[in-house]
Enzyme design. Structure first.
Site, PDB file in Angstrom:
ATOM      1  N   ASN A   1       0.836  -1.218   0.000  1.00  0.00           N
ATOM      2  CA  ASN A   1       0.000   0.000   0.000  1.00  0.00           C
ATOM      3  C   ASN A   1       0.863   1.257   0.000  1.00  0.00           C
ATOM      4  O   ASN A   1       0.584   2.222  -0.722  1.00  0.00           O
ATOM      5  CB  ASN A   1      -0.920   0.009   1.224  1.00  0.00           C
ATOM      6  CG  ASN A   1      -2.042  -1.017   1.113  1.00  0.00           C
ATOM      7  OD1 ASN A   1      -2.348  -1.497   0.033  1.00  0.00           O
ATOM      8  ND2 ASN A   1      -2.643  -1.343   2.244  1.00  0.00           N
TER       9      ASN A   1
ATOM     10  N   LYS B   1       4.475   5.532  -5.413  1.00  0.00           N
ATOM     11  CA  LYS B   1       4.480   5.556  -6.885  1.00  0.00           C
ATOM     12  C   LYS B   1       3.493   6.602  -7.402  1.00  0.00           C
ATOM     13  O   LYS B   1       3.805   7.382  -8.303  1.00  0.00           O
ATOM     14  CB  LYS B   1       4.102   4.165  -7.409  1.00  0.00           C
ATOM     15  CG  LYS B   1       3.973   4.078  -8.919  1.00  0.00           C
ATOM     16  CD  LYS B   1       3.370   2.741  -9.332  1.00  0.00           C
ATOM     17  CE  LYS B   1       2.911   2.796 -10.789  1.00  0.00           C
ATOM     18  NZ  LYS B   1       2.162   1.592 -11.174  1.00  0.00           N
ATOM     19  N   ARG B   2       2.299   6.625  -6.795  1.00  0.00           N
ATOM     20  CA  ARG B   2       1.231   7.503  -7.286  1.00  0.00           C
ATOM     21  C   ARG B   2       1.579   8.975  -7.124  1.00  0.00           C
ATOM     22  O   ARG B   2       1.291   9.789  -7.995  1.00  0.00           O
ATOM     23  CB  ARG B   2      -0.055   7.170  -6.531  1.00  0.00           C
ATOM     24  CG  ARG B   2      -1.316   7.727  -7.158  1.00  0.00           C
ATOM     25  CD  ARG B   2      -2.574   7.038  -6.641  1.00  0.00           C
ATOM     26  NE  ARG B   2      -2.890   7.386  -5.260  1.00  0.00           N
ATOM     27  CZ  ARG B   2      -2.846   6.534  -4.244  1.00  0.00           C
ATOM     28  NH1 ARG B   2      -2.472   5.275  -4.440  1.00  0.00           N
ATOM     29  NH2 ARG B   2      -3.160   6.919  -3.028  1.00  0.00           N
TER      30      ARG B   2
ATOM     31  N   TYR C   1       7.685 -12.052  11.565  1.00  0.00           N
ATOM     32  CA  TYR C   1       8.362 -10.750  11.577  1.00  0.00           C
ATOM     33  C   TYR C   1       9.588 -10.767  10.668  1.00  0.00           C
ATOM     34  O   TYR C   1       9.725  -9.923   9.780  1.00  0.00           O
ATOM     35  CB  TYR C   1       8.766 -10.409  13.010  1.00  0.00           C
ATOM     36  CG  TYR C   1       9.425  -9.061  13.170  1.00  0.00           C
ATOM     37  CD1 TYR C   1       8.707  -7.884  13.002  1.00  0.00           C
ATOM     38  CD2 TYR C   1      10.771  -8.955  13.525  1.00  0.00           C
ATOM     39  CE1 TYR C   1       9.300  -6.645  13.162  1.00  0.00           C
ATOM     40  CE2 TYR C   1      11.370  -7.719  13.689  1.00  0.00           C
ATOM     41  CZ  TYR C   1      10.630  -6.568  13.504  1.00  0.00           C
ATOM     42  OH  TYR C   1      11.224  -5.341  13.655  1.00  0.00           O
TER      43      TYR C   1
END
Length: 268
Positions: A33, A39-40, A79
């Site tokens: 996410n 990137k956006r 983890y």
């Protein structure tokens, strides 16, 4: 958004083992996410990775070229492997989408405002000593750790984010101590007569941990500056105040037990 510090994940073994699936989701879906967001909007993303990517190391001290020695199906794997795949995702996005990434491999860190029941060595020992309880050491106490004070880490993260270094960088204090030495030092600083109690060793507990920070020194001009005792005294002062506050408010936190789900009856 210009810069994203992606720090999300439980970090102490009791916390990340409590819900291993959510730990994995945070480190995988959460990282995807954040990389999608970077990137956006054309932002640079810094991933808070961990020294746990080195597992129980066969190389000492650990440098950034070491690939690690991790049990992929052990209790710490949610983890360790979650962070390893998060690093993989960062470099896939960098290569395929041109996203700018920075990866900090963070070694043990402590300081004021840690959670009271964080479950890691420093907070455990301080809390036990302040409450007059035995200091619990898992195994013989010969395992080594290297602790940095939180302000040193923050300075390192900011320096890395604003640098041109896109490959992973260790951020930690190369001053190595055994767990038993830590217990004795905290006992001395608290000034309490607590005993040291030895318990059975935790599974897959790394035996050695020491960062090689030559890369951070050379490329970031960074190294820890807060002496161990000074940092510990600040953490002890904070924990003492917290205990007083909680005692006055009649609230003493209890650590979470490991999560156990009862088997469900299936109806055909």
């Amino acid at each position: 958004v210009d810069q994203i510090y992606h720090l999300a994940s439980p970090a102490s073994p009791p916390n990340y083992m409590y819900n291993p699936i959510k730990t994995l989701k945070t480190n995988t879906i959460g990282t995807l996410n954040m990389l999608g967001l970077a990137k956006r909007v054309g932002a640079r993303l810094l991933l808070a990775s961990t020294s746990e990517v080195y597992g129980d190391p066969e190389v000492h001290p650990q440098n950034e070229d070491y690939w690690g020695h991790v049990n992929p199906i052990g209790p710490r794997a949610c983890y360790d492997e979650g962070k390893r795949v998060a690093e993989t995702m960062c470099y896939a996005y960098m290569k395929q989408e041109g996203v700018e990434v920075r990866v900090a491999r963070i070694f043990n860190t402590f300081g004021p405002r840690m959670h009271m029941n964080d479950g890691r060595v420093v907070s455990n020992f301080i809390l036990q000593a302040l409450q007059g309880e035995p200091l619990t050491v898992y195994g013989p106490g010969t395992q080594t750790r290297a602790f940095q004070y939180v302000s040193d880490l923050v300075n390192g993260l900011v320096a890395l984010m604003n640098s041109n270094v896109s490959s992973p960088v260790n951020l930690g204090n190369p001053e190595e101590h055994t767990i038993l030495e830590f217990a004795q030092l905290i006992k001395k600083l608290v000034g309490d007569g607590s005993e040291i109690q030895f318990l059975s060793e935790a599974q897959d507990d790394p035996q050695k941990r020491k960062p090689d920070i030559r890369k951070a020194k050379l490329l970031l001009g960074w190294e820890p500056v807060v002496p161990l005792e000074e940092g510990l005294n600040k953490a002890i002062h904070y924990f003492r105040k917290e205990l007083e506050y909680q005692a006055n408010n009649q609230y003493i936190p209890k650590p979470k037990p490991a999560r156990m789900k009862k088997g469900r009856t299936r109806h055909n």
